[in-house]
Write an enzyme that holds these catalytic residues in place. Structure first.
Site, short mmCIF file in Angstrom:
data_model
loop_
_atom_site.label_atom_id
_atom_site.label_comp_id
_atom_site.label_asym_id
_atom_site.label_seq_id
_atom_site.Cartn_x
_atom_site.Cartn_y
_atom_site.Cartn_z
N THR A 68 -13.67 38.88 -31.64
CA THR A 68 -14.52 38.56 -30.50
C THR A 68 -15.80 38.00 -31.10
OG1 THR A 68 -15.63 40.70 -30.41
CG2 THR A 68 -13.61 40.51 -29.13
N HIS A 69 -16.42 37.04 -30.44
CA HIS A 69 -17.58 36.32 -30.99
C HIS A 69 -17.26 35.70 -32.34
CE1 HIS A 69 -20.00 38.59 -28.00
NE2 HIS A 69 -19.18 39.57 -28.32
N GLU A 92 -6.56 18.44 -35.59
CA GLU A 92 -7.87 17.85 -35.26
C GLU A 92 -7.73 16.73 -34.22
OE1 GLU A 92 -10.60 17.41 -38.96
OE2 GLU A 92 -8.54 17.46 -39.66
N LYS A 144 -7.58 18.45 -51.42
CA LYS A 144 -7.61 18.63 -49.97
C LYS A 144 -6.25 18.57 -49.31
CE LYS A 144 -11.24 17.54 -47.71
NZ LYS A 144 -12.08 18.30 -46.79
N LYS A 173 -3.83 3.98 -12.33
CA LYS A 173 -2.63 4.04 -13.18
C LYS A 173 -2.89 4.17 -14.66
CE LYS A 173 -0.51 1.36 -9.64
NZ LYS A 173 -1.87 1.30 -9.04
N SER A 184 -6.76 13.82 -48.96
CA SER A 184 -7.98 13.01 -48.98
C SER A 184 -7.80 11.94 -50.04
CB SER A 184 -9.17 13.89 -49.31
OG SER A 184 -10.22 13.11 -49.84
N ASN A 205 0.83 -1.22 0.00
CA ASN A 205 0.00 0.00 0.00
C ASN A 205 0.85 1.26 0.00
OD1 ASN A 205 -1.98 -1.88 0.15
ND2 ASN A 205 -2.57 -1.42 2.27
N1 ARG Z 1 -1.47 -3.44 -7.46
C1 ARG Z 1 -1.90 -2.71 -6.32
C2 ARG Z 1 -2.27 -1.27 -6.71
O1 ARG Z 1 -1.90 -0.87 -7.75
C3 ARG Z 1 -0.82 -2.67 -5.30
C4 ARG Z 1 -1.29 -2.56 -3.90
C5 ARG Z 1 -2.02 -3.78 -3.54
N2 ARG Z 1 -2.28 -3.81 -2.15
C6 ARG Z 1 -3.07 -4.72 -1.63
N3 ARG Z 1 -3.22 -4.69 -0.35
N4 ARG Z 1 -3.69 -5.58 -2.36
O2 ARG Z 1 -2.95 -0.56 -6.00
#
Ligand code: ARG
Length: 460
Positions: A156-157, A291, A284, A326, A278, A111
């Site tokens: 503007t606008h 974009e 084009k 992540k 295109s 953790n």
């Molecule tokens: N893979 C977990 C995460 O990204 C790591 C921590 C996991 N901790 C646990 N007590 N299961 O959060």
């Protein structure tokens, strides 16, 4: 019996689909360098505190260096059944060095470990974003310097309003990206902080020295509360907010380039390297890069909202929901980094077309305010002056001319106070030059801005 590092109390193996559902090694292996750096600092600290021996720490650090190298060179075998980057590396370390490897996790939990890894990663990316932002500010400021005296319609606008310097227009974006740089640096103050030592949630019984770990990793400090330390993802949210703001700024610039590239405007000729054709319409030349960048902005907004939503219902402290922090960040980071780099390259070679800008000035009667201001300065009440200038626009429009092409007699027919000195006032150059208030569009003020921005860049 379970073969998991945490499998002591388990008697049956994990279901395969659950393994795939809960596993994160597919994506969190991107954190390997941070994980190894954090583990090395933790091992050294453990030895310094007498929790493990110096010899064990040496073995751990040596083993981790070999693993780092193996990963770099693509030799490391990632195993899904080992769940995440942390357990993959630790299991390999133990395979290599035996019991010392099993001691690495003393006083630590995944953790606080994952939070440290992610903080190191996010902080490193904020530094990279900062560099990319500074590089973009530099390009914009250089292009602005070439075009201090180039005049285009300001809007503007989305309606033609007053003449502005192209340099001034480009610098408006430079200021936005400078603020984004400042936002990155400010977010860093809170992301580059170590949570290690919080352990699972409550701290630990081992005599750890969290500050020594933070110092070794070049972080600004340590946590104040172990529960907060393992459950705080504000740093990632802040970084994502900075990312959304960067993308929003880029997207506005893209929108502008897309409009400017339209032949009805024609203010820019897109460099071939940043446009596509295109497959059916031979004429084009499409602004696809701009974009796509505008479109990809949505992904980064999505990442911010994903994490905001993940976090909103979580009780203290760590919850597995947070593993979902992540992928959105990684995706946002790729988008922000690539977009910044591409925009800088594209702006460096963007072909501006001052002659088309000048045509648009005339069509849009961008000197109408000048005529009104001129009369007001002569004592004509502004409302009346405004009306006279409006009639002049109507007269010029009827005959397809610009205001500056009306004869003095025609103008005097509208208002007797108009004198021959009006000719100078009606030039677009004068309109730009006379807007000389601080931060305004006059060449003098634009050069002043370039000086300020260059001073800022030099001081970084
Ligand atoms: N893979 C977990 C995460 O990204 C790591 C921590 C996991 N901790 C646990 N007590 N299961 O959060």
């Amino acid at each position: 019996m379970s073969d998991k590092p945490w499998g002591g109390r388990f008697t049956e193996p994990t279901s395969k689909i659950v393994e795939r559902y809960t596993g994160s090694v597919r994506f969190d292996q991107a954190l390997y360098a941070q994980d190894i750096a954090g583990s090395k600092a933790h091992a050294r600290m453990l030895a310094k505190q007498g929790v493990i021996s110096q010899d064990e720490a040496r073995k751990i650090v040596g083993g981790l260096d070999i693993i780092l190298n193996d990963i770099h060179e693509g030799r490391f075998v990632w195993k899904d059944e080992l769940e995440d980057v942390h357990m993959n590396i630790e299991a390999r370390l133990t395979e290599m060095i035996g019991d010392a490897g099993r001691k690495l996790h003393t006083g630590r939990s995944r953790n606080d470990q994952v939070c440290l890894d992610f903080r190191l990663f996010v902080s490193a990316r904020l530094e990279v974003w900062s560099e990319l932002l500074a590089a973009l500010v530099k390009v914009l400021s250089e292009r602005a310097e070439e075009h201090v005296e180039t005049i285009l319609p300001g809007y503007t606008h989305m309606q033609p309003a007053q003449p502005v310097s192209l340099g001034h227009h480009l610098l408006a974006y430079a200021w936005m990206f400078k603020r984004d740089h400042e936002r990155c640096q400010d977010a860093l103050k809170r992301s580059a902080v170590s949570p290690l030592g919080a352990a699972a949630l409550a701290g630990t019984t081992f005599p750890l020295d969290p500050k020594a770990v933070a110092d070794e990793l070049g972080l600004f400090g340590t946590f104040g509360n172990s529960l907060d330390a393992v459950s705080d993802r504000d740093f990632a949210l802040e970084a994502l907010f900075v990312g959304t703001t960067v993308m929003m700024h880029l997207s506005r610039l893209c929108e502008e380039l897309i409009i400017w590239a339209n032949p009805n405007f024609g203010y820019v000729a897109l460099p071939d390297a940043y446009a596509t054709g295109s497959s059916i319409m031979p004429q084009k030349k499409n602004p696809d890069v701009a974009e796509l960048m505008r479109g990809k902005t949505g992904r980064v907004y999505g990442a911010l909202f994903t994490l905001m939503t993940i976090m909103k219902g979580l009780p203290l402290a760590y919850n597995r929901d947070m593993q979902e922090d992540k992928e959105p960040f990684f995706d946002a980071d790729r988008t922000v980094s690539d977009s910044l780099a591409i925009m800088a390259e594209m702006m460096k070679v963007m072909g501006f077309r001052p002659e088309r800008m000048r045509q648009a000035l005339k069509l849009g009667f961008l000197n109408a305010t000048e005529l009104a201001d001129y009369l007001a300065a002569k004592g004509v009440p502004f409302r009346e002056a405004h009306h006279v200038a409006g009639s002049a626009v109507a007269l010029a429009e009827k005959s397809g001319r610009g205001l500056e092409e009306l004869t003095l007699a025609e103008l005097q027919g509208l208002c007797a106070q108009i004198g021959p000195d009006v000719a100078e006032i009606l030039t677009y150059e004068a309109a730009m030059r006379r807007r000389n208030t601080s931060g305004g569009t006059s060449p003098e003020r634009v050069k002043e801005q370039i000086g300020t921005l260059e001073g800022w860049l030099a001081g970084l």
